[in-house]
Design a protein around this motif. Structure first.
Motif, PDB file in Angstrom:
ATOM      1  N   GLY A  69       0.921  -1.256   0.060  1.00  0.00           N
ATOM      2  CA  GLY A  69       0.047  -0.092   0.096  1.00  0.00           C
ATOM      3  C   GLY A  69       0.919   1.298  -0.034  1.00  0.00           C
ATOM      4  N   ARG A  70       0.275   2.441  -0.097  1.00  0.00           N
ATOM      5  CA  ARG A  70       1.100   3.718  -0.218  1.00  0.00           C
ATOM      6  C   ARG A  70       1.754   3.899   0.948  1.00  0.00           C
ATOM      7  NH1 ARG A  70      -0.864   9.809  -1.859  1.00  0.00           N
ATOM      8  NH2 ARG A  70       1.203  10.491  -1.260  1.00  0.00           N
ATOM      9  N   TYR A  73       4.771   2.169   1.100  1.00  0.00           N
ATOM     10  CA  TYR A  73       5.709   2.823   0.241  1.00  0.00           C
ATOM     11  C   TYR A  73       6.199   4.308   0.241  1.00  0.00           C
ATOM     12  CZ  TYR A  73       7.012   3.953  -4.746  1.00  0.00           C
ATOM     13  OH  TYR A  73       7.643   4.521  -5.871  1.00  0.00           O
ATOM     14  N   ASP A  74       5.660   5.036   1.091  1.00  0.00           N
ATOM     15  CA  ASP A  74       5.933   6.641   1.341  1.00  0.00           C
ATOM     16  C   ASP A  74       7.123   6.400   1.994  1.00  0.00           C
ATOM     17  OD1 ASP A  74       3.792   7.738   0.165  1.00  0.00           O
ATOM     18  OD2 ASP A  74       2.675   7.957   2.027  1.00  0.00           O
ATOM     19  N   VAL A  92       2.174  -0.897  -6.159  1.00  0.00           N
ATOM     20  CA  VAL A  92       1.749  -0.071  -5.045  1.00  0.00           C
ATOM     21  C   VAL A  92       0.240   0.070  -5.524  1.00  0.00           C
ATOM     22  CG1 VAL A  92       1.956   2.165  -3.999  1.00  0.00           C
ATOM     23  CG2 VAL A  92       4.107   1.054  -4.824  1.00  0.00           C
ATOM     24  N   SER A  94      -2.909   2.302  -4.566  1.00  0.00           N
ATOM     25  CA  SER A  94      -3.177   3.562  -4.074  1.00  0.00           C
ATOM     26  C   SER A  94      -4.238   4.253  -4.814  1.00  0.00           C
ATOM     27  CB  SER A  94      -2.104   4.610  -3.847  1.00  0.00           C
ATOM     28  OG  SER A  94      -2.289   5.717  -3.646  1.00  0.00           O
ATOM     29  N   THR A  96      -5.014   7.814  -4.077  1.00  0.00           N
ATOM     30  CA  THR A  96      -4.520   8.991  -4.100  1.00  0.00           C
ATOM     31  C   THR A  96      -3.092   9.208  -4.470  1.00  0.00           C
ATOM     32  OG1 THR A  96      -3.498   8.425  -1.710  1.00  0.00           O
ATOM     33  CG2 THR A  96      -5.918   8.955  -1.631  1.00  0.00           C
ATOM     34  N   LEU A  97      -2.253   8.460  -4.620  1.00  0.00           N
ATOM     35  CA  LEU A  97      -0.943   8.785  -5.326  1.00  0.00           C
ATOM     36  C   LEU A  97      -1.221   8.960  -6.754  1.00  0.00           C
ATOM     37  CD1 LEU A  97       2.074   8.660  -4.680  1.00  0.00           C
ATOM     38  CD2 LEU A  97       2.006   6.311  -5.084  1.00  0.00           C
ATOM     39  N   ILE A 100       3.679   7.322 -10.469  1.00  0.00           N
ATOM     40  CA  ILE A 100       4.957   6.774  -9.734  1.00  0.00           C
ATOM     41  C   ILE A 100       6.009   7.282 -10.955  1.00  0.00           C
ATOM     42  CG2 ILE A 100       6.287   4.762  -8.960  1.00  0.00           C
ATOM     43  CD1 ILE A 100       3.677   3.624  -7.542  1.00  0.00           C
ATOM     44  N   LEU A 107       1.639   1.188 -10.458  1.00  0.00           N
ATOM     45  CA  LEU A 107       0.350   1.975  -9.685  1.00  0.00           C
ATOM     46  C   LEU A 107      -0.814   1.117 -10.058  1.00  0.00           C
ATOM     47  CD1 LEU A 107      -0.288   3.814  -7.305  1.00  0.00           C
ATOM     48  CD2 LEU A 107      -0.525   5.600  -9.312  1.00  0.00           C
ATOM     49  N   GLU A 109      -5.182   0.644  -8.292  1.00  0.00           N
ATOM     50  CA  GLU A 109      -6.291   1.032  -7.549  1.00  0.00           C
ATOM     51  C   GLU A 109      -7.134  -0.147  -6.892  1.00  0.00           C
ATOM     52  OE1 GLU A 109      -8.406   4.431  -8.766  1.00  0.00           O
ATOM     53  OE2 GLU A 109      -6.782   5.306  -9.493  1.00  0.00           O
TER      54      GLU A 109
END
Length: 190
Positions: A69-70, A73-74, A92, A94, A96-97, A100, A107, A109
Motif C-alpha cells: 500500500g501507499r 511505499y511512502d 503499489v 493507491s 491517492t498517489l 510513480i 501503480l 487502484e
C-alpha cells in the motif's frame, strides 16, 4: 496456483509500524538478520541488501512479486527511492498517489483484481508487504500469513489489519524462535 502471503512483522499488540510509520523499535538480532538474508532475501529492500551481505543480483527465494500500500511505499519515497524492491515485480496500491516516476513500479487502484490476476500467472508466491488497510481489503485472497512477532508492545501505530470485522481462520503450521524472543509463525488459511 500462486499464493498471496502476508509476510509481515508486528508488535505483540498487533501493530506493523509505529504512529510515524517507523519500524526501528522492532528488535532484529544477528541470528534473525542472518535468517532473513538466507531464507527471505527478497524481503529486504534493494538498497539495504548489501548491509546484510546479499548481492544485488542474489536470487529471490520465496517471492517474485510484491504488493504494498501507499503507506508502506511512502518511507522509500521520503528518502528518494522510487523502486525500493527493484529485484522484484513491484505494485503499489493507491487511489491517492497520482503517479510513480519509475517504470519498475506499477501503480494500481483495485487490489482484489490485481491479486486475482497475479495468482493466475506463473511464478513464485506473491508477497503482501502491508499496510493494514490493504491487508484488510485483500483478506479474502490471503492464503498464508508469515508473522514475525517481536517481543515489544507498541501501544499504537498501524494495525496489521485495519478494516471491517471479518473473522478469518488460519491454522499455524510452523514456528521459529530467535535469541531475543522474536518468533516467526507460519499460518495457512483454515
Amino acid at each position: 496456483m500462486r499464493k498471496l502471503v502476508y509476510f509481515v512483522g508486528m508488535s505483540l499488540d498487533g501493530y506493523i509500524a509505529g504512529p510515524d510509520d517507523t519500524i526501528d523499535h522492532y528488535p532484529v538480532g544477528p541470528d534473525m538478520g542472518a535468517w532473513l538474508a538466507q531464507e527471505y532475501p527478497e524481503t529486504l529492500p534493494t538498497h539495504v541488501r548489501p548491509h546484510f551481505g546479499i548481492a544485488a543480483d542474489a536470487p529471490n527465494q520465496k517471492f517474485d512479486t510484491l504488493v504494498m500500500g501507499r503507506g508502506t511505499y511512502d518511507p522509500a519515497l521520503a528518502i528518494g527511492i522510487t523502486a525500493p524492491y527493484a529485484h522484484m515485480r513491484h505494485y503499489v496500491v493507491s487511489s491517492t498517489l497520482g503517479r510513480i516516476d519509475d517504470p519498475a513500479v506499477e501503480l494500481v487502484e483495485d487490489p482484489i483484481a490485481l491479486v486475482q490476476q497475479l495468482k493466475q500467472e506463473a511464478g513464485s508466491d506473491i508477497w503482501l508487504a502491508g499496510g493494514g488497510k490493504l491487508a484488510a481489503a485483500v483478506l479474502p485472497e490471503i492464503d498464508e500469513l508469515v508473522i514475525k512477532s517481536y517481543p515489544v508492545v507498541s501501544g499504537t501505530g498501524t494495525p496489521a489489519f485495519a478494516g471491517a470485522f471479518q473473522p478469518t481462520l488460519f491454522a499455524p503450521t510452523e514456528r521459529k524462535e530467535f535469541e531475543n524472543g522474536t518468533q516467526v509463525t507460519w499460518f495457512t488459511r483454515a
